[in-house]
Motif scaffolding. Sequence first.
Motif, short mmCIF file in Angstrom:
data_model
loop_
_atom_site.label_atom_id
_atom_site.label_comp_id
_atom_site.label_asym_id
_atom_site.label_seq_id
_atom_site.Cartn_x
_atom_site.Cartn_y
_atom_site.Cartn_z
N VAL A 188 9.48 4.57 0.31
CA VAL A 188 10.01 3.64 -0.69
C VAL A 188 10.59 4.38 -1.89
O VAL A 188 11.26 3.76 -2.73
CB VAL A 188 8.92 2.66 -1.17
N GLY A 189 10.38 5.69 -1.97
CA GLY A 189 10.97 6.42 -3.08
C GLY A 189 10.32 7.78 -3.26
O GLY A 189 9.39 8.16 -2.55
N VAL B 104 5.48 4.92 1.61
CA VAL B 104 5.19 6.31 1.28
C VAL B 104 6.01 6.71 0.07
O VAL B 104 7.22 6.43 0.00
CB VAL B 104 5.52 7.25 2.47
N VAL B 105 5.35 7.32 -0.90
CA VAL B 105 6.01 7.88 -2.06
C VAL B 105 5.86 9.39 -1.99
O VAL B 105 4.74 9.91 -1.91
CB VAL B 105 5.40 7.36 -3.38
N ALA C 136 13.56 12.47 1.71
CA ALA C 136 13.14 11.08 1.88
C ALA C 136 13.75 10.51 3.16
O ALA C 136 13.07 9.80 3.91
CB ALA C 136 13.56 10.26 0.68
N SER C 137 15.01 10.80 3.42
CA SER C 137 15.67 10.31 4.62
C SER C 137 15.03 10.89 5.87
O SER C 137 14.78 10.18 6.85
CB SER C 137 17.15 10.65 4.57
N VAL D 173 0.86 -1.18 0.00
CA VAL D 173 0.00 0.00 0.00
C VAL D 173 0.90 1.22 0.00
O VAL D 173 1.70 1.41 0.93
CB VAL D 173 -0.94 0.02 1.22
N LEU D 174 0.79 2.05 -1.04
CA LEU D 174 1.63 3.23 -1.17
C LEU D 174 0.81 4.48 -0.93
O LEU D 174 -0.17 4.73 -1.64
CB LEU D 174 2.26 3.28 -2.57
#
Length: 295
Positions: free
Chosen positions: A221-222, A191-192, A204-205, A149-150
């Motif tokens: 995830v990206g 999470v995108v 992102a980090s 699930v994104l």
Amino acid sequence: MALIALAADKGSPGVTTAAVALAAVWPRRVLLAETDPAGGDLVYRSAAAHGGPLNPNTGMLSIAATARRGLVPDQLWDHAQPLSGGLDVLVGLGIAEQAAGLAGLWPTLGHAFAALGDSPHAPADVIADCGRISGDTPAVELFPHASLVLLVSRTEPEALARVRDRAAALANKLHGGPRGAANLGNPVIGVVLVADTGNAAKLASQVNDMLVHAQTGARVVGTLADDPAGAEQLAGRRRGRLDKSLLIRSARKVTADVYQQYGAAWAAHAHAQAQVQAQAQAHAQQPPQAHGAGR
């Protein structure tokens, strides 16, 4: 092999654009499903492979009648249409009121989407655009059948706070409680981020640290490039080399990273499921033993 469900908490972070971009570069055959109960957008923004408009009555609307009689995964293809460029899509509902026709069928759809990857005839992964899931939306009934699930989010502070809280709520609903980064539940909640490419890695980090610290059970995830020009090209409203756009280049990296992290596990799960099904079929085909045999 997998059902990947994309959603957002609220607002318009670009879930449909993200779903189309990821599906366009997916490493396996893929079916894009517009499962937003509020209605789909592709019938308005994309052309069919024949150059004309997509048929709004073939897709989620037509599949509702079929699913009430039971749904075999391969039947999904009967309701799919190819976009210009070749991507197969289940066109979404026209208006929110049509979602009443799918009442009670969301788990059936989720099972069919997840099982399509194991089809002996036309296997494919399914990427489902679930739209906004704040409030009581039935699309969340797809999530227990998903491999991933994104949650799509922009990077404003309020958007990040909402995606943190939504991820925690989903972890509680799907996994029974919060989890740390070393103890992720199934389906995995990712999470995108839709972000400017200049600071995407740093953001992102930082967001991933926030998700782990809050024990949301989610991880980043990206990132997808915040690329309005690329989104216009993807929708066919602007000319240009789509494959060179920041949007598609970032989508390729997200899909590659997702498959590197989870592809082997999905393949192993699919193999195990196939073995279970084969054993069940073999058992069902065995003739019953006569009572008193061997006496």
